[in-house]
Design a protein around this motif. Structure first.
Motif, PDB file in Angstrom:
ATOM      1  N   THR A 108       0.818  -1.218   0.000  1.00 47.83           N
ATOM      2  CA  THR A 108       0.000   0.000   0.000  1.00 47.83           C
ATOM      3  C   THR A 108       0.848   1.263   0.000  1.00 47.83           C
ATOM      4  O   THR A 108       0.305   2.357   0.054  1.00 47.83           O
ATOM      5  CB  THR A 108      -0.911   0.034   1.241  1.00 47.83           C
ATOM      6  N   ALA A 109       2.153   1.106  -0.023  1.00 48.20           N
ATOM      7  CA  ALA A 109       3.079   2.246  -0.008  1.00 48.20           C
ATOM      8  C   ALA A 109       2.839   3.150   1.200  1.00 48.20           C
ATOM      9  O   ALA A 109       2.958   4.363   1.116  1.00 48.20           O
ATOM     10  CB  ALA A 109       2.996   3.034  -1.311  1.00 48.20           C
ATOM     11  N   THR A 110       2.473   2.550   2.325  1.00 50.84           N
ATOM     12  CA  THR A 110       2.277   3.302   3.568  1.00 50.84           C
ATOM     13  C   THR A 110       3.636   3.730   4.108  1.00 50.84           C
ATOM     14  O   THR A 110       4.561   2.920   4.182  1.00 50.84           O
ATOM     15  CB  THR A 110       1.545   2.432   4.611  1.00 50.84           C
ATOM     16  N   ALA A 111       3.754   4.980   4.478  1.00 50.42           N
ATOM     17  CA  ALA A 111       5.017   5.492   5.016  1.00 50.42           C
ATOM     18  C   ALA A 111       5.308   4.864   6.370  1.00 50.42           C
ATOM     19  O   ALA A 111       4.405   4.690   7.195  1.00 50.42           O
ATOM     20  CB  ALA A 111       4.947   7.017   5.149  1.00 50.42           C
ATOM     21  N   ARG A 112       6.549   4.509   6.593  1.00 50.10           N
ATOM     22  CA  ARG A 112       6.970   3.940   7.868  1.00 50.10           C
ATOM     23  C   ARG A 112       6.852   4.987   8.968  1.00 50.10           C
ATOM     24  O   ARG A 112       7.134   6.161   8.753  1.00 50.10           O
ATOM     25  CB  ARG A 112       8.415   3.439   7.808  1.00 50.10           C
ATOM     26  N   GLN A 113       6.452   4.543  10.139  1.00 49.36           N
ATOM     27  CA  GLN A 113       6.356   5.439  11.284  1.00 49.36           C
ATOM     28  C   GLN A 113       7.210   4.843  12.395  1.00 49.36           C
ATOM     29  O   GLN A 113       7.055   3.671  12.756  1.00 49.36           O
ATOM     30  CB  GLN A 113       4.904   5.567  11.734  1.00 49.36           C
ATOM     31  N   LEU A 114       8.106   5.651  12.946  1.00 51.27           N
ATOM     32  CA  LEU A 114       8.990   5.188  14.006  1.00 51.27           C
ATOM     33  C   LEU A 114       8.656   5.892  15.312  1.00 51.27           C
ATOM     34  O   LEU A 114       8.284   7.056  15.327  1.00 51.27           O
ATOM     35  CB  LEU A 114      10.452   5.452  13.654  1.00 51.27           C
ATOM     36  N   PHE A 115       8.781   5.140  16.389  1.00 45.28           N
ATOM     37  CA  PHE A 115       8.628   5.685  17.738  1.00 45.28           C
ATOM     38  C   PHE A 115      10.009   5.646  18.365  1.00 45.28           C
ATOM     39  O   PHE A 115      10.647   4.591  18.407  1.00 45.28           O
ATOM     40  CB  PHE A 115       7.642   4.839  18.554  1.00 45.28           C
ATOM     41  N   GLY A 134      14.778   3.578  17.435  1.00 43.32           N
ATOM     42  CA  GLY A 134      13.552   3.813  16.673  1.00 43.32           C
ATOM     43  C   GLY A 134      12.795   2.508  16.488  1.00 43.32           C
ATOM     44  O   GLY A 134      13.298   1.578  15.877  1.00 43.32           O
ATOM     45  N   TRP A 135      11.602   2.429  17.035  1.00 44.97           N
ATOM     46  CA  TRP A 135      10.770   1.238  16.930  1.00 44.97           C
ATOM     47  C   TRP A 135       9.779   1.445  15.788  1.00 44.97           C
ATOM     48  O   TRP A 135       9.100   2.469  15.726  1.00 44.97           O
ATOM     49  CB  TRP A 135      10.014   0.985  18.233  1.00 44.97           C
TER      50      TRP A 135
END
Length: 145
Positions: A76-83, A103-104
């Protein structure tokens, strides 16, 4: 905040998710199994843990997809999100060690795109899902895996 969004995303996928979670939390509270702080006795499950158990069970039944599946996210080409976690330090009196921030990856799909091959399972009764939940965690679930 991210954990609430994840749970809401799962609840929005199927009409039985939210009522099943409420029932399991009620069942656990009646048996004093919903006390993560141990205020009334031993430390037990948090509401969040119980909801994750419900979601995992519904994924095993193929009622819910895995919204954190890397292949699904990539398709889906969803952007990665890091915590990012804070650096940890040792306590006073002990050798001070600082571990770097980490970064998780907390990426998940909040909505299933229309083109993906996943449909809502129909005809599921709440009572049958509740019985299946208890059967799964008492007989089918292998905690060693």
């Amino acid at each position: 905040m991210l954990n609430s969004r994840l749970i809401n995303a799962y609840c929005d996928l199927h009409p039985t998710v939210r009522p099943l979670c409420v029932f399991i939390k009620f069942w656990a509270r009646q048996r004093e199994l919903n006390d993560p702080g141990g205020a009334k006795g031993p430390v037990t499950f948090s509401s969040y843990t119980l909801i994750l158990l419900v979601i995992a069970y519904l994924q095993q039944c193929e009622v819910l997809p895995n919204l954190q599946d890397p292949f699904l996210i990539a398709s889906t080409a969803t952007a990665r999100q890091l915590f990012w976690s804070r650096p940890r330090q040792g306590r006073k009196g002990k050798k001070v060690t600082v571990q770097p921030s980490m970064g998780w990856d907390v990426t998940f799909l909040e909505k299933i795109p229309a083109g993906l091959n996943w449909t809502v399972a129909a005809g599921l009764e709440l009572a049958d899902l509740a019985k299946g939940f208890f059967r799964y965690y008492t007989t089918d679930f292998d905690p060693a895996r």
